[in-house]
Enzyme design. Structure first.
Site, PDB file in Angstrom:
ATOM      1  N   ASP A 134       0.703  -1.335  -0.199  1.00  0.00           N
ATOM      2  CA  ASP A 134      -0.292   0.554   0.576  1.00  0.00           C
ATOM      3  C   ASP A 134       1.204   1.129  -0.004  1.00  0.00           C
ATOM      4  OD1 ASP A 134      -2.284   1.632   0.156  1.00  0.00           O
ATOM      5  OD2 ASP A 134      -2.494   1.420   2.122  1.00  0.00           O
ATOM      6  N   ASP A 188      -3.138   2.100  -6.135  1.00  0.00           N
ATOM      7  CA  ASP A 188      -1.545   2.652  -5.033  1.00  0.00           C
ATOM      8  C   ASP A 188      -1.941   1.568  -3.950  1.00  0.00           C
ATOM      9  OD1 ASP A 188      -4.266   2.812  -3.890  1.00  0.00           O
ATOM     10  OD2 ASP A 188      -3.147   4.723  -2.544  1.00  0.00           O
ATOM     11  N   GLU A 189      -2.521  -0.221  -4.784  1.00  0.00           N
ATOM     12  CA  GLU A 189      -2.136  -1.113  -3.923  1.00  0.00           C
ATOM     13  C   GLU A 189      -2.038  -1.927  -5.057  1.00  0.00           C
ATOM     14  OE1 GLU A 189      -5.165  -2.037  -1.671  1.00  0.00           O
ATOM     15  OE2 GLU A 189      -7.047  -0.768  -2.297  1.00  0.00           O
TER      16      GLU A 189
END
Lengths: 466, 384
Positions: A39, A139-140
């Site tokens: 993350d 973003d992960e």
């Protein structure tokens, strides 16, 4: 999940050697499955700082924008850096409120396309570390670590086979540390990594220590770890589910872990049993499909000024529908259900949907044509406006296509075969132009009218929610 | 108004008339049934009327002893519930005092508040002559309705196909219904009245035709159909000295799609079936279809003794394959998909044992025929 460690590419600075003789493979059994969740910390804010090093050390808020007169529009906070968060700024907070909490904050957006650019760079690093990367947001990502143990070991100590006991337990942490370092070196991004026996716990773990944290939940420690969590931290438990759990006497995660599966099934159905399995670190009952099917495609727009005319809403609806159906056709899918969403100026939100096989929708059946869906969407909009019995003043309108299925089993209509084929050809031609020159290169006349409204350009993709 | 009425006859009449009463209306009088009690020949006569402002019905029964003539409006739902609930009673007494109506059984008295009968709208009368009038046998009318009404569109968006087209040319009568994906056409014979024009064309709302089909199910008396500019009247003939039932309806405005254009003329493959064999095969194949995958694939082959192979597949559920013999098959092999219920809907209304299915290509319509009187065009499902 891949268990073949020989297919993994080589990270920088490492060299691939012949496997060392005498390696003990007991660790496979020790970790039945092992997943890492990566993350990126306050990703959008990091990208802004990356592009503007002069902002470092200042509170940064990403989102919103200012009106020409310098006042704040009505956007919300996408994310903020930790300095801004220390002033109480939170994601999804109206920009104006965030600005009051943190008057020194720099409120900005990165240049168009930068977020996905940086995201791609980070994911490319991940893909060098394991072939099993599943990107779930900008973003992960989840990384399958199965079988990467010897590889990790050689990465750290290319020549040693000693201290095996240490490696048995801690090689995933070392893997995460190396990945974190590589990402920082190559992209200047800071990431938090959680490791667990399943995705459920890995994701919780990545949020456990932030920023730049590494949290590893061993499979045998999973029930103990989960028992400490507030029940709302469990994925899939929102306010309503929490209330439902409470009604059945499950107020802590511990209650769920300790419950008898049959009792859980009786109280909560399959959901409860699955929740317990996941919290205890057991793999999901059903193996996760390689690529989870997309459930819906949504496009929505927040207006910088409230919209008071139905005509303007319809125009935006056309523009949003064009974007949604473009994605739909790009994926080779058809939608069987259309929904629309209206948020009024006081934030009350209404949604309405209609199945396309519903006779009230003309029994069109699943379709990927704007022309089939627009009359239904407009009908829903009118119904909604009528039924809410309010003064029309709308800050957000959204459209969602769901019941997605691959293109097949379309019911043809009488005398419409040729017309339909022609229309398909028109959409295909427009899509080809868009693929080459960008979405806005061509659009229907009605949606074009919308583009001339300079302040109303913000389109959000709720699918890609962090 | 006071009368003693046979409960069975009352129940039948109330049930039928209630079919027209609107479920919601801004005019409470329209949610009522008008009860009129009078004398007829040697006995009594109870006449009930209802309307939703589009459709109206008037029907009578003589199974009533009248002690005082009169009329009243009674809310239809309460009247229906009460007559239905008094199931131990052979007769019920109806007595109106002012705007209220008392319904009495042996041990129960219900007083229901209604409205003065004068507040009920006037219902159209059957014109004695003029306009376009024709007569049709009950059996013929029944068949025309059942063979078309299932294909009507159920939505409101395309108003003109939310009804059945009726077209009379001389003695030939045609009824056509479509929902845009299939089209049913039934033919019958009618006896035009003297002075009726050669051709009549109108669209009758589905609801009115549904009522007509319920009415015609209980009688063998011929039906007179009178069509004016904006109205159709179905008058059932007097039977056993009881005045016949009258159903009137506004016509659907708008134009019906040019249905003759969608009836294919160049089908080059023709399969003949025993209706039961085809119907059973389609129903069985339909068992493994679902909302996303509702098409049944039908592979026609002239080789191997005229074999039809039906197959279906529903993701995550399973798949089915059924092989049946065709009575005959003429044309090249073809595989086409259909929504199974569209096929069985049509097979249900065929009285004959034999049916033919004509095809051209997988993306062109199929044509089902039974004799000269029934024709059904059905669009395929894209199986790709």
């Amino acid at each position: 999940m891949s268990t073949n460690c020989f297919t993994s590419p080589v990270p920088p600075g490492a060299s691939l050697r012949e496997p060392t003789i005498g390696v003990r493979m007991v660790h496979m059994a020790a970790w039945p499955t092992i997943i890492a969740h990566l993350d990126l910390d306050c990703f959008f804010a990091q990208v802004v700082e990356l592009d503007h090093p002069e902002y470092r050390g200042h509170p940064v808020i990403v989102g919103g924008g200012r009106r020409p007169d310098g006042s704040f529009g009505r956007g919300v906070v996408c994310t903020s850096n930790y300095l801004a968060r220390s002033h109480g700024v939170r994601t999804a907070m109206p920009i104006a409120q965030a600005a009051r909490l943190c008057p020194d904050a720099i409120i900005t957006h990165a240049a168009h396309g930068r977020y996905s650019e940086v995201s791609r760079e980070v994911m490319a690093v991940c893909e060098r570390f394991t072939p099993d990367v599943r990107i779930v947001g900008i973003d992960e990502a989840y990384l399958g670590l199965q079988g990467l143990e010897r590889w990790t070991r050689r990465l750290v100590h290319p020549d040693q086979t000693s201290s095996e006991d240490f490696w048995e337990s801690d090689w995933p942490i070392e893997f995460a540390r190396r990945l974190q370092e590589a990402i920082r070196e190559e992209t200047e991004m800071s990431a938090s990594i959680g490791i667990g026996p399943n995705r459920f716990l890995a994701k919780i773990a990545s949020g456990y220590v932030k920023p730049a944290g590494i949290t590893c939940v061993r499979h045998d420690a999973a029930p103990r770890f989960a028992a400490t969590l507030p029940i709302r931290r469990l994925r899939g438990v929102g306010p309503k589910t929490e209330e439902r759990l409470r009604r059945h006497g499950y107020t802590h995660t511990r209650d769920i872990i300790e419950a008898h599966p049959e009792q859980l099934a009786a109280d909560l159905g399959d959901f409860g049993v699955e929740l317990q399995r996941k919290a205890m670190g057991l793999p999901a009952d059903r193996p996760a499909e390689a690529h989870r099917d997309r459930k819906s495609i949504s496009r929505e727009r927040t207006f910088s000024e409230d919209i008071r005319s139905r005509e303007d809403l319809v125009t935006t609806l056309h523009a949003l529908m064009a974007r949604a159906t473009y994605t739909l056709r790009e994926k080779g899918l058809r939608a069987g259900c259309v929904s629309i969403k209206l948020r009024y100026d006081d934030f009350t939100t209404f949604t309405r949907d209609r199945s396309l096989s519903d006779p009230a929708a003309g029994s069109v059946g699943a379709t990927d044509h704007d022309a089939d869906m627009l009359p239904i969407a407009e009908g829903l909009l009118d119904e909604l406006i009528r039924s809410t019995r309010r003064r029309l003043s709308v800050r957000l309108i959204g459209v969602k296509l769901s019941h997605l299925a691959p293109e097949s089993h379309r019911q043809l209509r009488l005398g419409e075969t040729e017309a339909y084929d022609k229309r398909s050809a028109v959409y295909a031609a427009a899509d080809a132009i868009r693929a080459r020159h960008g979405f806005d290169a061509i659009s229907c006349a009605r949606a074009c009218r919308e583009k001339k409204r300079p302040s109303n350009f913000r389109t959000r993709h709720p699918d890609a929610e962090p | 108004m006071k009368a003693i009425c046979d409960r069975g006859a009352l129940l039948d009449a109330v049930n039928m008339v209630s079919g027209v009463v609107p479920s919601r209306t801004p005019r409470p009088q329209l949610s009522c049934i008008r009860l009129q009690v009078g004398r007829h020949g040697g006995g009594g006569l109870l006449t009930m009327s209802a309307t939703d402002a589009e459709i109206s019905i008037r029907l009578s029964t003589t199974q009533v002893d009248v002690s005082e003539e009169g009329e009243v409006l009674v809310p239809a739902d309460k009247l229906k519930q009460i007559v239905n609930a008094e199931d131990g009673e052979p007769t019920l007494t109806l007595e109106a005092t002012g705007d209220a109506c008392e319904i009495r059984g042996a041990d129960a008295t219900f007083k229901v508040y209604g409205y003065p009968a004068t507040e009920f709208p006037a219902l159209p009368d059957v014109p004695k002559d003029g306009g376009s009038r024709f007569t049709i046998s009950a059996e013929g009318f029944r068949q025309l309705i059942s063979r078309t009404i299932f294909s009507t569109a159920r939505e409101n968006s395309r108003y003109a196909i939310n009804g059945v087209l009726l077209r009379r040319t001389g003695k030939k009568l045609e009824m056509v219904a479509t929902d845009g994906r299939r089209l049913a056409l039934a033919r019958g014979m009618a006896e035009p009245a003297d002075g009726a024009p050669e051709e009549t064309l109108c669209i009758i709302p589905t609801k009115a035709l549904n009522m007509a089909s319920r009415l015609v199910a209980g009688t063998d008396a011929p039906v007179t159909v009178a069509i004016s500019d904006n109205q159709v009247i179905f008058a059932f003939e007097e039977e056993d000295d009881i005045p016949g039932t009258v159903l009137t309806s506004n016509l659907v405005e708008g134009s019906f799609p040019p249905y003759e254009d969608v009836i294919p003329k160049d089908q080059d493959k023709k399969a003949a079936f025993d209706v039961d064999i085809l119907s059973s095969a389609v129903k069985r194949a339909a068992l493994l279809t679902n909302e996303e995958s509702r098409g049944v694939s039908m592979a026609f082959s002239g080789e191997d003794g005229n074999r039809l192979t039906l197959s279906s597949r529903a993701p995550e559920m399973g798949e089915a394959e059924i092989k049946v013999d065709m009575s005959s098959y003429d044309g090249g092999d073809v595989t086409i998909g259909f929504n199974p219920s569209f096929i069985t809907d049509a097979l249900k209304v065929i009285d004959d044992r034999n049916v033919t299915l004509e095809l051209k290509a997988p993306n062109k319509p199929g044509l089902i025929r039974s004799g000269n009187d029934f024709l059904y065009v059905v669009m395929p499902v894209n199986l790709k």
